[in-house]
Enzyme design. Structure first.
Site, PDB file in Angstrom:
ATOM      1  N   GLU A 166       0.652  -1.175   0.026  1.00 18.40           N
ATOM      2  CA  GLU A 166       0.079   0.023  -0.020  1.00 18.40           C
ATOM      3  C   GLU A 166       0.770   1.179  -0.031  1.00 18.40           C
ATOM      4  O   GLU A 166       0.916   2.208   1.066  1.00 18.40           O
ATOM      5  CB  GLU A 166      -0.986   0.029   1.285  1.00 18.40           C
ATOM      6  CG  GLU A 166      -1.977  -1.148   1.151  1.00 18.40           C
ATOM      7  CD  GLU A 166      -2.969  -1.177   2.405  1.00 18.40           C
ATOM      8  OE1 GLU A 166      -4.051  -1.890   2.284  1.00 18.40           O
ATOM      9  OE2 GLU A 166      -2.751  -0.329   3.374  1.00 18.40           O
ATOM     10  N   GLU A 350      -5.686  -8.477   1.073  1.00 27.60           N
ATOM     11  CA  GLU A 350      -6.262  -7.994   2.523  1.00 27.60           C
ATOM     12  C   GLU A 350      -7.793  -8.012   1.905  1.00 27.60           C
ATOM     13  O   GLU A 350      -8.175  -7.230   1.153  1.00 27.60           O
ATOM     14  CB  GLU A 350      -5.596  -6.902   3.080  1.00 27.60           C
ATOM     15  CG  GLU A 350      -4.296  -6.997   3.335  1.00 27.60           C
ATOM     16  CD  GLU A 350      -3.741  -5.514   4.206  1.00 27.60           C
ATOM     17  OE1 GLU A 350      -4.675  -4.837   4.546  1.00 27.60           O
ATOM     18  OE2 GLU A 350      -2.617  -5.419   3.990  1.00 27.60           O
TER      19      GLU A 350
END
Length: 447
Positions: A166, A350
């Site tokens: 991320e 995720e």
């Protein structure tokens, strides 16, 4: 019962080092920016909550892997704390730190669980932050050198590597808005950090191609954007929001370009990337990791610097982090990656939700019906994307354990395994029992 998931689909869970390990300075490890941030009450929203103990996974690793086996996990995505391996970020290797990850990988393999190793999940060594961190162009070389240490020791036993987790959150939270480590709030710094992160990603992939023999990819958090109206203002805001969050890192990594909207968003803080930087960022990757939590219904507003905001949906369910439960968005975003980026292999790296759970399990059970519903709907949404042609190879639920939710501390529980933070007692939630059945039936139990 039938299942849309292929026979070799990989079911697992995900965690991150600083959120679960505890003992952040043990056995010669160097401090990280999160060690500093969490101990600074001026920065940490949940004052007093730190990663000093967390889930004590550093000391309980073998028992935790046994719990993974009990759940039937086929894969476990974890991250390496860079400072455990290289206390100064560069230079001398800390044997004890590297040995911990070697033991973890070997224990996973002994229990039939495939390791997915993330090299960077936000915990930059503090010694490197003192040298400018991701604002220093040398950070690409620092990261590649660290990556080589890990590849040399573990490639082969680890067959799936992730460079960065991320990058959007690293820069938006850490350099633009100051909500995450290192806690800066500077519109000029954010695009510099983004560029150096992607240069570091490319440098690590290049290093892997020299010595590695398996797969390496990039993990991005994606949030599909839907227009609040058909007005020109909302349409333009949607384009900015999509470029800023969803295309800012995938476009350089896969296409070797930058979204044109970034120049508008950052204004005088934006500098066009050089051809060399674009070429370094654009390395062949073997998969894209997609982290999905929610969507955004986007409207134009005066927010800084994006001039785009979210419209809350009055009849929707929201998690305790304020994120709308919207499983269709996961299908949509997986198909979007397929269409825009050349049908890559995708892992959902995720996906999960924070809902209220009691701090202490009652009579050995934690009922979490909202999370059970969330998982049922979102796993089914992955199945729908596969049926519609997305090349999704696996699903890593976030998270295995309740843990330190970064600056929000221990107030937000994402785990399917409940953790009593006073005793470290682990208790399977109802969602864990559901997920065990999902794995055992390859998703067919959701029919």
């Amino acid at each position: 019962m039938t299942s849309p998931f292929p026979d070799d689909f990989l079911w697992g869970c995900a965690t991150a080092a600083y959120q679960i390990e505890g003992s952040p300075l043990a056995d010669g490890a160097g401090a990280s920016i999160w060690q500093r941030f969490s101990h600074d009450p001026r920065l940490m929203a949940a004052k007093g909550d730190t990663g000093d103990v967390a889930c004590d996974h550093y000391n309980r690793m073998a028992d935790d892997v046994a719990l993974m086996k009990e759940l039937g996990l086929q894969a476990y995505r974890f991250s390496v704390a860079w400072g455990r391996v290289l206390p100064d970020g560069t230079g001398k290797v800390n044997a004890a730190g590297l040995d911990f990850y070697e033991r973890l990988v070997d224990t996973l393999l002994a229990n039939g669980i495939e390791p997915l190793c993330t090299l960077y999940h936000w915990d930059l060594p503090a010694a490197l932050d003192d040298r400018g961190g991701w604002l220093n162009r040398d950070s690409a070389d620092w990261f590649a050198d660290y990556a080589r240490v890990m590849f040399d020791r573990l490639d082969g036993r680890v067959k799936k590597w992730v460079t960065l987790n991320e990058p959007w959150v690293i820069t938006d939270g850490g350099y633009l808005h100051g909500a995450l480590a290192p806690g800066h709030k500077n519109v000029f710094e954010a695009p510099i950090a983004s560029r150096n992160l992607m240069r570091a990603h490319g440098a690590a992939v290049k290093a892997y191609r020299e010595v590695g023999r398996h797969e390496i990819g990039l993990v991005v958090n994606l949030e599909p954007k839907y227009p609040a109206s058909g007005s020109p203002e909302d349409t333009a805001a949607l384009a900015r929001a999509n470029a800023y969050m969803n295309r800012q890192y995938l476009d350089p990594a896969i296409h070797g370009t930058c979204p044109a909207e970034l120049a508008t968003i950052f204004g005088e803080a934006w500098t066009d990337w050089s051809a060399d930087d674009l070429a370094l960022a654009r390395q062949k990757i073997d998969f894209v990791g997609v982290n999905y939590y929610t969507r955004n219904v986007t409207r134009a507003d005066d927010s800084w610097p994006l001039n785009a905001g979210m419209v809350k949906q009055p009849l929707a369910t929201y998690t305790t982090t304020g994120w709308e439960v919207f499983p269709q968005g996961l299908t949509d975003v997986l198909l979007w990656v397929k269409e825009l980026y050349g049908d890559p292999a995708i892992y959902v790296t995720e996906n999960g939700a924070a809902f209220f759970d009691p701090p202490v399990a009652e009579q050995g059970r934690v009922e979490d019906p909202l999370r059970v519903s969330y998982l049922r709907q979102h796993i089914a949404a992955v199945g729908e994307a596969i049926e519609r042609g997305a090349n999704v190879k696996g699903y890593m639920l976030w998270s295995l354990f309740d843990n330190l939710e970064w600056s929000l501390g221990y107030s937000k529980r994402f785990g399917i395994v409940h953790v009593n933070f006073a005793t470290q007692q682990r208790t399977l939630k109802d969602s864990a029992r559901l997920y065990r059945e999902v794995i055992a039936t390859n998703g067919a139990c959701l029919d």
